[in-house]
Design an enzyme around this catalytic site. Structure first.
Site, PDB file in Angstrom:
ATOM      1  N   GLU A  87      -8.949   0.870  -3.076  1.00 54.32           N
ATOM      2  CA  GLU A  87      -8.544   0.971  -1.963  1.00 54.32           C
ATOM      3  C   GLU A  87      -7.556   1.534  -1.109  1.00 54.32           C
ATOM      4  O   GLU A  87      -6.054   0.221  -1.669  1.00 54.32           O
ATOM      5  CB  GLU A  87      -8.923   0.120  -0.823  1.00 54.32           C
ATOM      6  CG  GLU A  87     -10.349  -0.510  -0.630  1.00 54.32           C
ATOM      7  CD  GLU A  87     -11.437   0.210   0.677  1.00 54.32           C
ATOM      8  OE1 GLU A  87     -10.102   1.315   0.642  1.00 54.32           O
ATOM      9  OE2 GLU A  87     -12.535   0.436   0.413  1.00 54.32           O
TER      10      GLU A  87
ATOM     11  N   CYS B 291      -3.043  -0.097   6.738  1.00 52.96           N
ATOM     12  CA  CYS B 291      -3.532   1.206   6.272  1.00 52.96           C
ATOM     13  C   CYS B 291      -4.209   2.412   6.669  1.00 52.96           C
ATOM     14  O   CYS B 291      -4.453   3.562   6.876  1.00 52.96           O
ATOM     15  CB  CYS B 291      -4.660   1.266   4.991  1.00 52.96           C
ATOM     16  SG  CYS B 291      -6.115   0.371   5.220  1.00 52.96           S
TER      17      CYS B 291
HETATM   18  P1  NAD Z   1       1.673  -1.499  -3.508  1.00 52.72           P
HETATM   19  O1  NAD Z   1       1.030  -0.646  -4.515  1.00 52.72           O
HETATM   20  O2  NAD Z   1       2.897  -1.414  -4.568  1.00 52.72           O
HETATM   21  O3  NAD Z   1       0.856  -3.640  -3.822  1.00 52.72           O
HETATM   22  C1  NAD Z   1      -0.697  -3.544  -3.761  1.00 52.72           C
HETATM   23  C2  NAD Z   1       0.046  -4.565  -4.921  1.00 52.72           C
HETATM   24  O4  NAD Z   1      -0.327  -4.479  -6.222  1.00 52.72           O
HETATM   25  C3  NAD Z   1       0.575  -5.920  -4.662  1.00 52.72           C
HETATM   26  O5  NAD Z   1      -0.115  -7.130  -4.852  1.00 52.72           O
HETATM   27  C4  NAD Z   1       1.495  -6.001  -5.594  1.00 52.72           C
HETATM   28  O6  NAD Z   1       1.978  -7.152  -6.475  1.00 52.72           O
HETATM   29  C5  NAD Z   1       0.345  -4.816  -7.364  1.00 52.72           C
HETATM   30  N1  NAD Z   1       1.097  -3.785  -8.418  1.00 52.72           N
HETATM   31  C6  NAD Z   1       2.278  -3.510  -8.422  1.00 52.72           C
HETATM   32  N2  NAD Z   1       1.772  -2.925  -9.742  1.00 52.72           N
HETATM   33  C7  NAD Z   1       1.308  -3.815  -9.996  1.00 52.72           C
HETATM   34  C8  NAD Z   1       0.740  -2.794 -10.971  1.00 52.72           C
HETATM   35  N3  NAD Z   1       0.817  -1.775 -11.508  1.00 52.72           N
HETATM   36  N4  NAD Z   1      -0.810  -3.047 -11.665  1.00 52.72           N
HETATM   37  C9  NAD Z   1      -1.834  -3.779 -11.117  1.00 52.72           C
HETATM   38  N5  NAD Z   1      -0.740  -4.125  -9.887  1.00 52.72           N
HETATM   39  C10 NAD Z   1       0.252  -4.109  -8.728  1.00 52.72           C
HETATM   40  O7  NAD Z   1       0.707  -1.030  -2.161  1.00 52.72           O
HETATM   41  P2  NAD Z   1       1.813  -1.805  -1.450  1.00 52.72           P
HETATM   42  O8  NAD Z   1       3.177  -1.289  -0.787  1.00 52.72           O
HETATM   43  O9  NAD Z   1       1.631  -3.397  -1.830  1.00 52.72           O
HETATM   44  O10 NAD Z   1       1.606  -1.460  -0.096  1.00 52.72           O
HETATM   45  C11 NAD Z   1       1.247  -1.305   0.570  1.00 52.72           C
HETATM   46  C12 NAD Z   1      -0.086   0.015   0.476  1.00 52.72           C
HETATM   47  O11 NAD Z   1      -1.205  -0.200   0.219  1.00 52.72           O
HETATM   48  C13 NAD Z   1       0.220   1.234   1.765  1.00 52.72           C
HETATM   49  O12 NAD Z   1      -0.302   2.355   0.948  1.00 52.72           O
HETATM   50  C14 NAD Z   1      -1.749   0.557   2.255  1.00 52.72           C
HETATM   51  O13 NAD Z   1      -1.605   2.443   2.862  1.00 52.72           O
HETATM   52  C15 NAD Z   1      -2.145   0.742   1.369  1.00 52.72           C
HETATM   53  N6  NAD Z   1      -3.445  -0.219   1.986  1.00 52.72           N
HETATM   54  C16 NAD Z   1      -4.299   0.147   2.053  1.00 52.72           C
HETATM   55  C17 NAD Z   1      -5.777  -0.222   2.229  1.00 52.72           C
HETATM   56  C18 NAD Z   1      -6.955  -0.064   2.061  1.00 52.72           C
HETATM   57  O14 NAD Z   1      -7.389  -0.999   2.579  1.00 52.72           O
HETATM   58  N7  NAD Z   1      -7.265   1.107   1.658  1.00 52.72           N
HETATM   59  C19 NAD Z   1      -5.098  -1.585   3.168  1.00 52.72           C
HETATM   60  C20 NAD Z   1      -4.177  -2.339   3.418  1.00 52.72           C
HETATM   61  C21 NAD Z   1      -2.678  -1.731   2.753  1.00 52.72           C
END
Ligand code: NAD
Length: 470
Positions: A243, A277
């Site tokens: 997601e 999101c």
């Molecule tokens: P991010 O991708 O930086 O981090 C999300 C999660 O992934 C965190 O828990 C982080 O610690 C972890 N992470 C970081 N690097 C990783 C890796 N290499 N492998 C696995 N996990 C890793 O995203 P963010 O900045 O924390 O969140 C914001 C983004 O999330 C926005 O783009 C938003 O649109 C999206 N989002 C999407 C939804 C949806 O349902 N589609 C919902 C909420 C947020």
């Protein structure tokens, strides 16, 4: 909220202290307010091994037994909702009412998934044979939610994964671990040991997503990280649901009642300080009503107090973490340098926390970064349109396709437009509603697979076709 307590991880039904600790920052002050466990890689291995061991027994339980435990978990969360909301407020920064809303929505997910049962599908029942498609759990699930709605995003993973018969290791985002650690503590005695594990820590993402002990990764976060998660799962063809990001467009048709819709549009764009999101991130307004709607939204932005979520009259809290604060600030500075017209909302008095005032961008060029990029913070470009074909072309020009909204009195016309939008969800005259009953997922680079709905539950299962001769 007294945080003078130690939060522990939950592994194999018991408390596990971190190998080290990590700081927890209050985003309203930018100061360290407490700490959370930092798991070592050995502890992660241990959690996964416990989940694997618990799976052999858990998968033999009936779905009714699992549903009953998920329902029991809902009642425990409900009984502790005040405490959980206070913890969430502190680590997240969102005002208390918004924290309560998130927790209530999460509890609803527990109840709704506890009522979902995949039926055996009969695809043939002839004189020769009967063909039945059965659904089985996958194994051990790794759940990685983002920080913006940490509890609901986690509930959308925990509930279907457990109802389906999987065991789970949840790793909250490092900046919003506390409330989920507390949920782990509260549910320790509900599920058999090893079924529901919560670990926390920085820098574990790629270790988790490339770990051979997982059968499925359920990931919510940015599109860029999602691509890394996908690459990490390639060697074992690990199942995954991604997601990811969105740059959601909302369209306002000229027949709307401006006074009525302006507060609803503002909420859909700026609730949770726009860290959603599916928030409206590009607002396309028909030229006939552009100026009055722009001015109405600006008035609301100026009147919506931004500040510490613990102050009762606060409407908008801070950006949740420093990394996101820097990213949104950089986008705003770029817009200023481009000479775009910025209409700024309520100026927070507190300069220490991660605050960025709600900002409208007055009809910027369509190729400016505030339009093409996902801000994931309180910057909303307003774009004037007068031609529907051009409008749809602009709306669909994004690499994302998560959600969108249409505001109109003529709902038939809105449905026609909704069908032309390349997104997984379109709301008409409402926004942000994501019930457990309905599949939610992104088109294009907004994700792979869906959460919620029967399709979301089946995403945590594998199918098996059995051909029975007659
Ligand atoms: P991010 O991708 O930086 O981090 C999300 C999660 O992934 C965190 O828990 C982080 O610690 C972890 N992470 C970081 N690097 C990783 C890796 N290499 N492998 C696995 N996990 C890793 O995203 P963010 O900045 O924390 O969140 C914001 C983004 O999330 C926005 O783009 C938003 O649109 C999206 N989002 C999407 C939804 C949806 O349902 N589609 C919902 C909420 C947020």
């Amino acid at each position: 909220m007294d945080l003078n307590r130690t939060f522990s991880m939950t592994v194999n039904g018991a408390a596990l202290a971190g190998a080290e600790t990590m700081d927890v920052i209050n985003p309203a002050t930018g100061e360290v307010c407490t700490n959370a466990p930092q798991a070592s890689k050995t502890q992660v291995d241990e959690a996964i091994a416990c989940a694997r061991s618990a799976f052999s027994q858990w998968k033999t339980t009936t779905i009714e037994e699992r549903q009953s435990l998920v329902k029991q978990a809902a009642r425990i969360l409900e009984a502790n909702i005040e405490e959980l909301a206070q913890i969430l407020l502190l680590e997240h920064g969102r005002p208390l009412q918004g924290c309560m809303m998130e927790l209530q929505a999460a509890i609803q997910y527990f109840d709704d998934f506890a009522a979902m049962t995949p039926e055996v599908l009969v695809t043939e029942d002839s004189d020769v044979r009967r063909v039945e498609v059965h659904y089985e759990p996958l194994g051990v699930v790794c759940a990685i939610p983002a920080w913006n709605f940490p509890i609901t995003l986690s509930a959308m993973k925990i509930c279907p994964a457990l109802v389906a018969g999987n065991t789970l290791v949840l790793r909250p985002s490092p900046t919003t671990s506390l409330t989920l650690l507390r949920i782990g503590e509260l549910l320790r005695d509900v599920f058999p040991a090893g079924v529901f594990n919560v670990i926390s820590g920085n820098g574990l993402g790629s270790f988790l997503t490339s770990h051979s002990g997982f059968d499925k990764i359920s990931y919510t976060g940015s599109t860029e990280t999602g691509k890394q998660v996908m690459a990490a799962g390639a060697d074992s063809l690990r199942r995954m649901t991604l997601e990811l990001g969105g740059n959601d467009a909302a369209i306002v048709l000229p027949d709307v009642d401006i006074e009525k819709v302006a507060p609803q549009i503002f909420f859909g764009a700026f609730f949770n300080s726009a860290q959603i999101c599916v928030a409206t991130k590009r607002l396309y307004i028909h030229a006939d009503i552009y100026e009055p709607l722009r001015d109405a939204l600006h008035q609301i932005a100026k009147a919506s107090k931004m500040g510490d979520g613990s102050e009762p009259d606060t409407v908008l809290g801070p950006i949740q973490n420093q990394r996101q604060y820097r990213s949104v600030s950089a986008l705003l500075e770029h817009a200023q340098k481009e000479g775009l017209t910025l209409l700024t909302g309520y100026q927070p008095e507190n300069q220490e926390g991660y605050f960025i005032p709600a900002t409208l961008v007055d009809n910027p060029p369509h190729d400016s970064r505030v339009v093409t990029e996902e801000a994931f913070g309180p910057i909303l470009p307003l774009i004037k349109f007068d031609n529907e074909d051009d409008l749809i072309q602009q709306v669909n020009s994004s690499k994302y396709g998560l959600a969108g909204a249409i505001w109109a009195q003529d709902t038939q016309k809105a449905v026609t437009l909704a069908k032309r939008m390349d997104t997984g969800t379109v709301w008409i005259n409402e926004n942000l509603y994501l019930p457990a009953s309905t599949p939610f997922g992104g088109h294009k680079q907004s994700g792979i697979g869906v959460e919620n709905g029967m399709a979301g539950l089946l995403g945590f299962m594998q199918q098996k076709a059995i051909y029975i001769p007659k």
